[in-house]
Write a protein that holds these residues in place. Structure first.
Motif, PDB file in Angstrom:
ATOM      1  N   THR A 254      11.885 -46.605  11.780  1.00 25.80           N
ATOM      2  CA  THR A 254      13.206 -46.835  11.193  1.00 25.80           C
ATOM      3  C   THR A 254      14.289 -46.333  12.137  1.00 25.80           C
ATOM      4  N   HIS A 255      15.551 -46.503  11.729  1.00 23.62           N
ATOM      5  CA  HIS A 255      16.671 -46.041  12.554  1.00 23.62           C
ATOM      6  C   HIS A 255      16.724 -44.522  12.647  1.00 23.62           C
ATOM      7  N   ASP A 256      15.957 -43.822  11.817  1.00 22.85           N
ATOM      8  CA  ASP A 256      15.925 -42.361  11.880  1.00 22.85           C
ATOM      9  C   ASP A 256      14.966 -41.838  12.947  1.00 22.85           C
ATOM     10  N   ASP A 257      14.159 -42.719  13.525  1.00 24.16           N
ATOM     11  CA  ASP A 257      13.173 -42.271  14.510  1.00 24.16           C
ATOM     12  C   ASP A 257      13.811 -42.024  15.871  1.00 24.16           C
ATOM     13  N   SER A 258      13.182 -41.104  16.591  1.00 29.96           N
ATOM     14  CA  SER A 258      13.632 -40.734  17.927  1.00 29.96           C
ATOM     15  C   SER A 258      12.449 -40.860  18.882  1.00 29.96           C
ATOM     16  N   PHE A 259      12.525 -41.812  19.794  1.00 39.65           N
ATOM     17  CA  PHE A 259      11.456 -42.069  20.761  1.00 39.65           C
ATOM     18  C   PHE A 259      11.716 -41.302  22.055  1.00 39.65           C
ATOM     19  N   VAL A 260      10.639 -40.861  22.680  1.00 38.62           N
ATOM     20  CA  VAL A 260      10.706 -40.347  24.044  1.00 38.62           C
ATOM     21  C   VAL A 260       9.999 -41.359  24.929  1.00 38.62           C
ATOM     22  N   SER A 261      10.668 -41.818  25.981  1.00 42.75           N
ATOM     23  CA  SER A 261      10.121 -42.860  26.847  1.00 42.75           C
ATOM     24  C   SER A 261       9.636 -42.256  28.159  1.00 42.75           C
ATOM     25  N   VAL A 262       8.333 -42.407  28.426  1.00 42.23           N
ATOM     26  CA  VAL A 262       7.749 -41.882  29.659  1.00 42.23           C
ATOM     27  C   VAL A 262       7.065 -42.967  30.489  1.00 42.23           C
ATOM     28  N   LEU A 263       6.682 -44.086  29.870  1.00 44.42           N
ATOM     29  CA  LEU A 263       5.966 -45.139  30.584  1.00 44.42           C
ATOM     30  C   LEU A 263       6.953 -46.058  31.300  1.00 44.42           C
ATOM     31  N   PRO A 264       6.493 -46.743  32.360  1.00 43.34           N
ATOM     32  CA  PRO A 264       7.397 -47.635  33.108  1.00 43.34           C
ATOM     33  C   PRO A 264       7.862 -48.806  32.250  1.00 43.34           C
ATOM     34  N   LEU A 265       9.163 -49.066  32.276  1.00 46.52           N
ATOM     35  CA  LEU A 265       9.746 -50.097  31.421  1.00 46.52           C
ATOM     36  C   LEU A 265       9.354 -51.512  31.819  1.00 46.52           C
TER      37      LEU A 265
ATOM     38  N   ALA B 270       7.100 -52.228  22.727  1.00 41.36           N
ATOM     39  CA  ALA B 270       6.922 -51.229  21.658  1.00 41.36           C
ATOM     40  C   ALA B 270       7.772 -49.982  21.844  1.00 41.36           C
ATOM     41  N   GLY B 271       8.192 -49.693  23.094  1.00 44.87           N
ATOM     42  CA  GLY B 271       8.943 -48.470  23.342  1.00 44.87           C
ATOM     43  C   GLY B 271      10.412 -48.686  23.631  1.00 44.87           C
ATOM     44  N   PHE B 272      10.824 -49.941  23.755  1.00 45.08           N
ATOM     45  CA  PHE B 272      12.240 -50.248  23.977  1.00 45.08           C
ATOM     46  C   PHE B 272      12.761 -51.257  22.945  1.00 45.08           C
ATOM     47  N   LEU B 273      12.188 -52.462  22.926  1.00 48.01           N
ATOM     48  CA  LEU B 273      12.706 -53.500  22.034  1.00 48.01           C
ATOM     49  C   LEU B 273      12.471 -53.183  20.560  1.00 48.01           C
ATOM     50  N   ALA B 274      11.302 -52.665  20.209  1.00 46.21           N
ATOM     51  CA  ALA B 274      11.041 -52.337  18.796  1.00 46.21           C
ATOM     52  C   ALA B 274      11.993 -51.256  18.281  1.00 46.21           C
ATOM     53  N   PRO B 275      12.217 -50.165  19.039  1.00 49.30           N
ATOM     54  CA  PRO B 275      13.230 -49.197  18.590  1.00 49.30           C
ATOM     55  C   PRO B 275      14.622 -49.816  18.485  1.00 49.30           C
ATOM     56  N   MET B 276      15.000 -50.676  19.434  1.00 49.04           N
ATOM     57  CA  MET B 276      16.313 -51.323  19.364  1.00 49.04           C
ATOM     58  C   MET B 276      16.418 -52.225  18.130  1.00 49.04           C
ATOM     59  N   TYR B 277      15.322 -52.846  17.759  1.00 47.49           N
ATOM     60  CA  TYR B 277      15.306 -53.756  16.611  1.00 47.49           C
ATOM     61  C   TYR B 277      15.638 -53.035  15.307  1.00 47.49           C
ATOM     62  N   VAL B 278      15.222 -51.768  15.199  1.00 48.64           N
ATOM     63  CA  VAL B 278      15.490 -51.016  13.962  1.00 48.64           C
ATOM     64  C   VAL B 278      16.626 -50.019  14.130  1.00 48.64           C
ATOM     65  N   GLY B 279      17.211 -49.925  15.333  1.00 49.98           N
ATOM     66  CA  GLY B 279      18.314 -48.990  15.550  1.00 49.98           C
ATOM     67  C   GLY B 279      17.882 -47.560  15.775  1.00 49.98           C
ATOM     68  N   ALA B 280      16.628 -47.354  16.242  1.00 51.53           N
ATOM     69  CA  ALA B 280      16.159 -46.008  16.569  1.00 51.53           C
ATOM     70  C   ALA B 280      16.748 -45.576  17.912  1.00 51.53           C
ATOM     71  N   THR B 281      16.541 -44.309  18.264  1.00 43.55           N
ATOM     72  CA  THR B 281      17.053 -43.761  19.521  1.00 43.55           C
ATOM     73  C   THR B 281      15.922 -43.599  20.522  1.00 43.55           C
ATOM     74  N   VAL B 282      16.164 -43.973  21.777  1.00 43.91           N
ATOM     75  CA  VAL B 282      15.193 -43.779  22.852  1.00 43.91           C
ATOM     76  C   VAL B 282      15.789 -42.837  23.884  1.00 43.91           C
ATOM     77  N   SER B 283      15.073 -41.744  24.175  1.00 42.18           N
ATOM     78  CA  SER B 283      15.503 -40.774  25.195  1.00 42.18           C
ATOM     79  C   SER B 283      14.584 -40.887  26.398  1.00 42.18           C
TER      80      SER B 283
END
Length: 560
Positions: A196-207, A215-228
Motif C-alpha cells: 500500500t501507499h504506507d509501505d517503505s521500500f529499500v532498493s538495493v538491486l540494479p534497476l 516489483a521494486g520500482f513500478l509496483a511501489p509507484m503504482y500504489v504510491g509507496a516510497t522507495v529509498s
C-alpha cells in the motif's frame, strides 16, 4: 482492469494526480535526503520526454538508459516508456564493447547516461551510426527546459522495453516486453503481497534488472509507496537506510540474505555467555512453537530486530535464484518473513511468490500470482518436468531472433527451460535448469542446483558450482564440484588456509553436507578455486563460462 490502465503512461499520470504530494522516491546525498513527490516525478518525466521529442524521438524509437541506481533513473524510465518510446535499460556493470553490441542490435537512437559512464559511452559512440544523441542524466534533470510534452499514443500491446538478458547461459537476447506484460505483473504483484501507499521500500538491486524495475520500482509507484535508494551495498549503508526510512519491504537475491543471516548469527556468537544462553533458550521455544504451527519469533526476538535496524520490516522478497530453505527458516524464526518467488525476464518477471498470510514453505517458490498459469509438461516418474507459463506477463518474443523465439514460445505459452513440480497446495518447486541436468547411467536425473544449495550451507564454503563429469575408463557420469572457500570466515575462525589444510577441510565439509543427499547425488570430486566466480549484476554465477571445466584457478583437488 481496463486496457487503458495497462500502460506505463497511466501509471505516470496517476503519480502526478493521485500521489502528487506523496514522497515516492528518495536518496541520501551529502548526508541529507533528497526527496521526490509523485507530482515532481511526473513533471520531470514530462520535461525529459519533451526534450527527447524536440530531438526527433518518436513513438517506438529506442532510447537506452545507463545510470546508477537513483531516483533519476526511474524518472528517465517513465519519460521514455510513459510517452510511447521504447526503453533499453543497460546493465551498468557491462563493458563498453558489451554496450556497443546492445546498442547496435536494438537500433538505439538516443541514450540517457549518467556522468559515471559518459567517457565509456563516448569511446564507442562513433561506431554506432543509429545513435544520434547522448544525453547527460545529470544535465537534463537540472535543466529547466519547457519543450512541448509529446502526446503518447502507446497502447497496452505496444513494445515498452527491450531488455537484454544478463547472460548466465551465453549470448544475451533482447526480451521484448509490452506495456500489458509489465503492468499486468505490476498489478498482480501489488495485490498478492498486499503493498500500500504506507509501505517503505529499500532498493538495493540494479534497476535495469526486470525484478527490481517491476516489483521494486513500478509496483511501489503504482500504489504510491516510497522507495529509498541505498548509496552502496555495504551492510552498514543498507541498515542505516532501513532505519532512516523505517523500511517495511526490501527485495533482494539469495546471496544478500545468506550474508545478512550469517552476519546476524555471527554477531550473536560474539555476545557474552549469558546473552548467547538466552538467545538459545528463546530459539528453543520458537522451534517448539513450530510443532503447534505457532510463529513465536515475532514477539520473542523483537528487541534483536530493533537493535539490528530491522524492527519495521514487514517482509523481505527473494528472487533471481533459489534461497536455501535453512536461510528462509532462520529468518522466520527471528520473526522476519522472507517471501521467495520465481520468475524470468521473459515473464516480466514474476511467475509465483509466497503470500504473507500463508504458513511458509521454505522449499517452494509459492503459488502462481493472479492471472498466471503454470503447467508441468513431460514429467518424469517423480513428477518433475518442464515448467510452462501462460498469462499476460509472457513476453512478445526475442528481438530480431525468430528462431530463439520459436524455441520457447508456443501458442502463447512460454517453455521456461526450468524443471520443477507443483505440490498438492499449488506451490511451485524448482528443480533446476533442464540444460544443467546430470543423467546417470541408471537413468537418474541429478539437478546441480539442489546439490549447490546443500553445499553452500557450510560456513566454510562461499560459492560452488556442480557439474557432471565423465569417467574416461567406464564412461560413467558422476558429480563434480568446484568450490570457492569463504576466506573471510576462515580468517575470523582462525582456520588454516594453506593448500593442504584447505583441501582436507573442504573435502570433509562436502562429505558432511552430502550426507543429506541420495547416494547417486553425492559429490565424488572436489576442485578448489581461490577467486570468486564471474557473476551477473544480480549476483548469479555465469555458469556457461565454467562448463568446460575451466573454473578452477587452483590446481588443488581432492577425490570423494
Amino acid at each position: 482492469m481496463s486496457d487503458n490502465t495497462l500502460t506505463i503512461k497511466a501509471l505516470k499520470e496517476q503519480l502526478g494526480e493521485t500521489f502528487a504530494e506523496q514522497v515516492v522516491l528518495r536518496i541520501k546525498r551529502e548526508g541529507e535526503y533528497v526527496e521526490f513527490t509523485g507530482g515532481v516525478v511526473a513533471r520531470r518525466a514530462d520535461a525529459l520526454a519533451g526534450l527527447l521529442a524536440s530531438l526527433g524521438m518518436q513513438h517506438g524509437d529506442r532510447v537506452a538508459l545507463l545510470a546508477d541506481n537513483q531516483p533519476e533513473w526511474g524518472i528517465a524510465y517513465l519519460a521514455i516508456v510513459g510517452h510511447g518510446m521504447t526503453a533499453v535499460p543497460i546493465d551498468r556493470l557491462l563493458k563498453p564493447g558489451e554496450y556497443q553490441r546492445i546498442l547496435e542490435d536494438s537500433g538505439t537512437r538516443a541514450i540517457v547516461v549518467s556522468d559515471t559512464f559518459r567517457d565509456d559511452l563516448h569511446s564507442i559512440a562513433g561506431t554506432l551510426p543509429d545513435l544520434k544523441h547522448v544525453l547527460s542524466l545529470e544535465e537534463v534533470m537540472a535543466s529547466e527546459a519547457n519543450a512541448a510534452v509529446p502526446d503518447s499514443q502507446a497502447g497496452p500491446d505496444d513494445l515498452a522495453v527491450l531488455i537484454y538478458t544478463s547472460g548466465t547461459t551465453g549470448q544475451p537476447k533482447g526480451v521484448m516486453l509490452s506495456h500489458r506484460n509489465i503492468m499486468s505483473n505490476v498489478v498482480a504483484c501489488s495485490q498478492v503481497i498486499s503493498i500500500t501507499h504506507d509501505d517503505s521500500f529499500v532498493s538495493v538491486l540494479p534497476l535495469h534488472h526486470t525484478f527490481e524495475c517491476t516489483a521494486g520500482f513500478l509496483a511501489p509507484m503504482y500504489v504510491g509507496a516510497t522507495v529509498s535508494y541505498v548509496g552502496s551495498l555495504k551492510s552498514r549503508d543498507i541498515v542505516d537506510t532501513m532505519k532512516d526510512s523505517k523500511a517495511t519491504i526490501m527485495l533482494g537475491v539469495p546471496l544478500l540474505y545468506e550474508k545478512m543471516f550469517q552476519g546476524i548469527m555471527r554477531k550473536v556468537g560474539t555476545q557474552p555467555v549469558v546473552t548467547r544462553t538466552v538467545f538459545n533458550l528463546l530459539m528453543g521455544v520458537v522451534k517448539l512453537g513450530e510443532k503447534f504451527n505457532k510463529r513465536m519469533g515475532t514477539a520473542l526476538f523483537r528487541s534483536l530486530r530493533d537493535k539490528g535496524g530491522l524492527g519495521t520490516i514487514r517482509f523481505f522478497v527473494s528472487g533471481a535464484a533459489a534461497l536455501p530453505p535453512e536461510v528462509s527458516m532462520g529468518f522466520d524464526r527471528l520473526g522476519l518473513r522472507v517471501l521467495q518467488g520465481y520468475g524470468l525476464t521473459e515473464t516480466s518477471p514474476v511467475v509465483s511468490v509466497h503470500r504473507v498470510e500463508e504458513v511458509p514453505k521454505p522449499d517452494s517458490v509459492g503459488p502462481p500470482i493472479n492471472g498466471v498459469e503454470v503447467e508441468v509438461v513431460d514429467p518424469d516418474d517423480t513428477g518433475v518436468g518442464e515448467l510452462v507459463v501462460r498469462g499476460d506477463n509472457v513476453m512478445l518474443g526475442y528481438y530480431n531472433n525468430p528462431d530463439a523465439t520459436a524455441e520457447v514460445l508456443k501458442d502463447g505459452a512460454l517453455y521456461t527451460g526450468d524443471s520443477g513440480w507443483i505440490d498438492e497446495d499449488g506451490h511451485l518447486h524448482i528443480a533446476g535448469r533442464l540444460k544443467n541436468v546430470i543423467v546417470t547411467r541408471a537413468g537418474k536425473n541429478i539437478y546441480p542446483e539442489e546439490i549447490e544449495g546443500e553445499l553452500v550451507l557450510s560456513p566454510y564454503i562461499a560459492e560452488v558450482l556442480v557439474f557432471g563429469a565423465e569417467n574416461a575408463a567406464s564412461g560413467e557420469e558422476y558429480v563434480r564440484a568446484v568450490v570457492v572457500p569463504d576466506f573471510e570466515y576462515l580468517e575470523e575462525s582462525g582456520t588454516p588456509a594453506d593448500d593442504d589444510s584447505l583441501a582436507a577441510l573442504i573435502d570433509q565439509e562436502v562429505r558432511e553436507r552430502c550426507r543429506n543427499l541420495a547416494d547417486y547425488k553425492r559429490v565424488r570430486e572436489v576442485e578448489l578455486r581461490r577467486e570468486e566466480f564471474s557473476k551477473t549484476s544480480t549476483r548469479k554465477i555465469k555458469r556457461f563460462l565454467f562448463q568446460s571445466g575451466q573454473a578452477a584457478q587452483s590446481e588443488d583437488a581432492s577425490g570423494q
